[in-house]
Scaffold this active site. Sequence first.
Site, PDB file in Angstrom:
ATOM      1  N   LYS A  62     -73.911  62.450  95.988  1.00  0.00           N
ATOM      2  CA  LYS A  62     -73.602  63.862  95.734  1.00  0.00           C
ATOM      3  C   LYS A  62     -73.170  64.023  94.274  1.00  0.00           C
ATOM      4  O   LYS A  62     -71.990  64.221  93.953  1.00  0.00           O
ATOM      5  CB  LYS A  62     -72.539  64.364  96.719  1.00  0.00           C
ATOM      6  CG  LYS A  62     -72.535  65.892  96.845  1.00  0.00           C
ATOM      7  CD  LYS A  62     -71.811  66.351  98.085  1.00  0.00           C
ATOM      8  CE  LYS A  62     -71.538  67.836  98.104  1.00  0.00           C
ATOM      9  NZ  LYS A  62     -72.729  68.688  98.148  1.00  0.00           N
ATOM     10  N   TYR A 105     -69.229  65.339  93.344  1.00  0.00           N
ATOM     11  CA  TYR A 105     -68.437  66.466  93.839  1.00  0.00           C
ATOM     12  C   TYR A 105     -68.472  66.499  95.359  1.00  0.00           C
ATOM     13  O   TYR A 105     -69.273  65.806  95.992  1.00  0.00           O
ATOM     14  CB  TYR A 105     -68.927  67.792  93.247  1.00  0.00           C
ATOM     15  CG  TYR A 105     -70.240  68.301  93.807  1.00  0.00           C
ATOM     16  CD1 TYR A 105     -71.450  67.675  93.515  1.00  0.00           C
ATOM     17  CD2 TYR A 105     -70.278  69.421  94.640  1.00  0.00           C
ATOM     18  CE1 TYR A 105     -72.642  68.146  94.031  1.00  0.00           C
ATOM     19  CE2 TYR A 105     -71.470  69.903  95.157  1.00  0.00           C
ATOM     20  CZ  TYR A 105     -72.652  69.259  94.846  1.00  0.00           C
ATOM     21  OH  TYR A 105     -73.834  69.715  95.359  1.00  0.00           O
ATOM     22  N   ARG A 141     -67.641  60.303 102.247  1.00  0.00           N
ATOM     23  CA  ARG A 141     -68.858  60.495 101.434  1.00  0.00           C
ATOM     24  C   ARG A 141     -68.509  60.446  99.945  1.00  0.00           C
ATOM     25  O   ARG A 141     -69.261  59.893  99.138  1.00  0.00           O
ATOM     26  CB  ARG A 141     -69.538  61.821 101.802  1.00  0.00           C
ATOM     27  CG  ARG A 141     -70.866  62.003 101.079  1.00  0.00           C
ATOM     28  CD  ARG A 141     -71.633  63.217 101.566  1.00  0.00           C
ATOM     29  NE  ARG A 141     -70.948  64.455 101.264  1.00  0.00           N
ATOM     30  CZ  ARG A 141     -71.351  65.659 101.667  1.00  0.00           C
ATOM     31  NH1 ARG A 141     -72.460  65.772 102.390  1.00  0.00           N
ATOM     32  NH2 ARG A 141     -70.677  66.745 101.360  1.00  0.00           N
ATOM     33  N   GLU A 172     -85.178  68.672 102.019  1.00  0.00           N
ATOM     34  CA  GLU A 172     -83.983  69.455 102.352  1.00  0.00           C
ATOM     35  C   GLU A 172     -83.967  70.694 101.458  1.00  0.00           C
ATOM     36  O   GLU A 172     -84.849  70.878 100.628  1.00  0.00           O
ATOM     37  CB  GLU A 172     -82.718  68.620 102.143  1.00  0.00           C
ATOM     38  CG  GLU A 172     -82.522  68.180 100.711  1.00  0.00           C
ATOM     39  CD  GLU A 172     -81.234  67.376 100.481  1.00  0.00           C
ATOM     40  OE1 GLU A 172     -80.304  67.485 101.286  1.00  0.00           O
ATOM     41  OE2 GLU A 172     -81.185  66.658  99.465  1.00  0.00           O
ATOM     42  N   ARG A 212     -69.192  60.233  72.836  1.00  0.00           N
ATOM     43  CA  ARG A 212     -70.501  60.309  73.489  1.00  0.00           C
ATOM     44  C   ARG A 212     -71.349  59.067  73.237  1.00  0.00           C
ATOM     45  O   ARG A 212     -71.676  58.758  72.076  1.00  0.00           O
ATOM     46  CB  ARG A 212     -71.253  61.562  73.019  1.00  0.00           C
ATOM     47  CG  ARG A 212     -72.504  61.846  73.850  1.00  0.00           C
ATOM     48  CD  ARG A 212     -73.173  63.144  73.437  1.00  0.00           C
ATOM     49  NE  ARG A 212     -74.271  63.453  74.337  1.00  0.00           N
ATOM     50  CZ  ARG A 212     -75.462  62.865  74.305  1.00  0.00           C
ATOM     51  NH1 ARG A 212     -75.723  61.966  73.385  1.00  0.00           N
ATOM     52  NH2 ARG A 212     -76.396  63.199  75.185  1.00  0.00           N
ATOM     53  N   LEU A 217     -79.395  64.453 101.091  1.00  0.00           N
ATOM     54  CA  LEU A 217     -77.954  64.250 101.160  1.00  0.00           C
ATOM     55  C   LEU A 217     -77.554  64.183 102.634  1.00  0.00           C
ATOM     56  O   LEU A 217     -78.030  64.982 103.449  1.00  0.00           O
ATOM     57  CB  LEU A 217     -77.228  65.429 100.491  1.00  0.00           C
ATOM     58  CG  LEU A 217     -75.710  65.269 100.458  1.00  0.00           C
ATOM     59  CD1 LEU A 217     -75.295  64.250  99.408  1.00  0.00           C
ATOM     60  CD2 LEU A 217     -75.036  66.604 100.185  1.00  0.00           C
ATOM     61  N   HIS A 255     -74.306  56.863  75.908  1.00  0.00           N
ATOM     62  CA  HIS A 255     -74.828  56.870  77.280  1.00  0.00           C
ATOM     63  C   HIS A 255     -74.186  55.812  78.178  1.00  0.00           C
ATOM     64  O   HIS A 255     -73.870  56.076  79.324  1.00  0.00           O
ATOM     65  CB  HIS A 255     -76.347  56.655  77.267  1.00  0.00           C
ATOM     66  CG  HIS A 255     -77.115  57.838  76.760  1.00  0.00           C
ATOM     67  ND1 HIS A 255     -76.941  58.360  75.509  1.00  0.00           N
ATOM     68  CD2 HIS A 255     -78.060  58.604  77.366  1.00  0.00           C
ATOM     69  CE1 HIS A 255     -77.752  59.391  75.341  1.00  0.00           C
ATOM     70  NE2 HIS A 255     -78.441  59.570  76.457  1.00  0.00           N
TER      71      HIS A 255
HETATM   72  N1  PLP Z   1     -78.194  69.032 100.826  1.00  0.00           N
HETATM   73  C1  PLP Z   1     -77.809  69.388  99.582  1.00  0.00           C
HETATM   74  C2  PLP Z   1     -78.744  69.148  98.440  1.00  0.00           C
HETATM   75  C3  PLP Z   1     -76.544  69.963  99.374  1.00  0.00           C
HETATM   76  O1  PLP Z   1     -76.176  70.313  98.133  1.00  0.00           O
HETATM   77  C4  PLP Z   1     -75.701  70.194 100.479  1.00  0.00           C
HETATM   78  C5  PLP Z   1     -74.386  70.805 100.315  1.00  0.00           C
HETATM   79  O2  PLP Z   1     -73.948  71.103  99.254  1.00  0.00           O
HETATM   80  C6  PLP Z   1     -76.140  69.827 101.757  1.00  0.00           C
HETATM   81  C7  PLP Z   1     -77.392  69.235 101.892  1.00  0.00           C
HETATM   82  C8  PLP Z   1     -75.288  70.043 102.977  1.00  0.00           C
HETATM   83  O3  PLP Z   1     -74.202  69.151 102.979  1.00  0.00           O
HETATM   84  P1  PLP Z   1     -72.824  69.524 103.712  1.00  0.00           P
HETATM   85  O4  PLP Z   1     -73.162  69.839 105.131  1.00  0.00           O
HETATM   86  O5  PLP Z   1     -72.010  68.298 103.568  1.00  0.00           O
HETATM   87  O6  PLP Z   1     -72.257  70.705 102.979  1.00  0.00           O
END
Ligand code: PLP
Length: 285
Positions: A149, A33, A52, A182, A100, A207, A102
């Site tokens: 992501k 996403y 990304r 994070e 379904r 991320l 895997h």
């Molecule tokens: N880290 C995580 C786990 C996130 O889910 C997000 C945003 O959803 C971020 C960092 C920040 O990313 P961005 O600045 O691209 O929104």
Amino acid sequence: MSRIAYVNGRYRPHRDATVHIEDRGYQFSDGVYEVCEVKDGRLVDERRHMERLRRSLAELRIRLPMTLPALSVVLHETIRRNRVDWGIVYLQITRGVARRDHAFPSPDTRPSVVVTARNHDRSANERIAADGIAVITVPENRWPRVDIKSVSLLPNVLAKQAAREAGAKEAWFVDAAGRVTEGSSTNAWIVTRDGKLVTRQTDHAILRGITRTVLLDLLKDQGLRLEERPFSVEEAYAAREAFVTSASQIVMPVVRIDGRPVGNGAPGLLASALRRDFHKYADSV
Ligand code: PLP
């Protein structure tokens, strides 16, 4: 005004918008996403978000079911149909619908695409930023590829809920060495007592936030001192300032960590200035 969602080629009333029960996003979290900020009706940093997205899809070997220009049209049209002036657009692509099993389905399975958009309450957000937010720390328990992501967000969901139950707005994951990776939906930053900005380097453990990337440009341009490295929870407790970044929150000051005040317990001057200046460095199209 009723909301509209894009689902697999059609714009549908949000309340009736559905995907099949055997969508692999629903069955396996087998999808990715993006969340992009919308400001003044425009997408912020679309190019970086699309880059990304392409990388996340490639890492999971999910094909992009339309061209990026076509996807851009869908994003803009969803923003327009929902009359989003200031808010977010959400895009999800899964490996599609298949019986379904895997292992990957047959290569001709069409990935599912969903796009939604909504306005945010700007003044409420500004009020939160003026007060700053509290964060708690929780043990890192995610898979070692959170640079992708993916919609597989269960540890993030549980961490955010733990934060909420503790009266905080965000949870920071802490690795086995006691260092912050994070937030559950944000990147984490501190400002040291001697004025250096510190945020973890981009590896597979965080991320690569788009807001984080834009902020690096800003810091370079303004000649601010930056260290891309892990910081410990103790360093964060002792920091002069702390803040989080994400597309929906931009730069959000952190004023408490695990119940302890950060600095003097008020939003930091630097975090507030970065929040104010951010959009001068982000691309709007
Ligand atoms: N880290 C995580 C786990 C996130 O889910 C997000 C945003 O959803 C971020 C960092 C920040 O990313 P961005 O600045 O691209 O929104």
